[in-house]
Design a protein around this motif. Structure first.
Motif, PDB file in Angstrom:
ATOM      1  N   ASN A   1       1.010   2.094  -6.316  1.00 20.37           N
ATOM      2  CA  ASN A   1      -0.237   1.482  -5.852  1.00 20.37           C
ATOM      3  C   ASN A   1      -1.349   2.523  -5.948  1.00 20.37           C
ATOM      4  O   ASN A   1      -1.358   3.511  -5.235  1.00 20.37           O
ATOM      5  N   ASN A   2      -2.290   2.277  -6.845  1.00 20.59           N
ATOM      6  CA  ASN A   2      -3.329   3.258  -7.143  1.00 20.59           C
ATOM      7  C   ASN A   2      -4.446   3.321  -6.110  1.00 20.59           C
ATOM      8  O   ASN A   2      -4.906   4.385  -5.743  1.00 20.59           O
ATOM      9  N   ASP A   3      -4.910   2.164  -5.662  1.00 19.03           N
ATOM     10  CA  ASP A   3      -6.110   2.142  -4.828  1.00 19.03           C
ATOM     11  C   ASP A   3      -6.041   1.105  -3.708  1.00 19.03           C
ATOM     12  O   ASP A   3      -7.065   0.674  -3.205  1.00 19.03           O
ATOM     13  N   GLY A   4      -4.834   0.698  -3.329  1.00 19.49           N
ATOM     14  CA  GLY A   4      -4.674  -0.300  -2.284  1.00 19.49           C
ATOM     15  C   GLY A   4      -4.574  -1.715  -2.796  1.00 19.49           C
ATOM     16  O   GLY A   4      -4.242  -2.630  -2.062  1.00 19.49           O
TER      17      GLY A   4
ATOM     18  N   ARG B   1       0.797  -1.232   0.000  1.00 18.93           N
ATOM     19  CA  ARG B   1       0.000   0.000   0.000  1.00 18.93           C
ATOM     20  C   ARG B   1       0.828   1.280   0.000  1.00 18.93           C
ATOM     21  O   ARG B   1       0.357   2.320  -0.424  1.00 18.93           O
TER      22      ARG B   1
ATOM     23  N   SER C   1      -4.311  -2.171  -6.829  1.00 17.79           N
ATOM     24  CA  SER C   1      -3.904  -2.141  -8.234  1.00 17.79           C
ATOM     25  C   SER C   1      -2.569  -1.437  -8.428  1.00 17.79           C
ATOM     26  O   SER C   1      -2.311  -0.406  -7.830  1.00 17.79           O
TER      27      SER C   1
END
Length: 52
Positions: free
Chosen positions: A15-18, A10, A20
């Motif tokens: 890490n885009n959204d936790g 994370r 992806s």
């Protein structure tokens, strides 16, 4: 080629959204040198040995 890369780290800048990964490329390493026999020997959960 995978279009959807998952990542559990994370605090990574990619890490885009936790879950992806948005990196342009992925770098996977082996803990056994240049060859690995199992995913546990790599930093890649989807590793499968090639039939070479």
């Amino acid at each position: 080629m995978a279009l959807d890369v998952k990542c559990e780290v994370r605090n990574c800048v990619h890490n885009n959204d936790g879950i992806s990964c948005g990196a342009e490329e992925i770098y996977v390493v082996s803990h056994k040198g240049k060859k690995a026999n199992h995913s546990e020997e790599t930093d890649c959960k989807t590793f499968e040995p090639a039939n070479v």
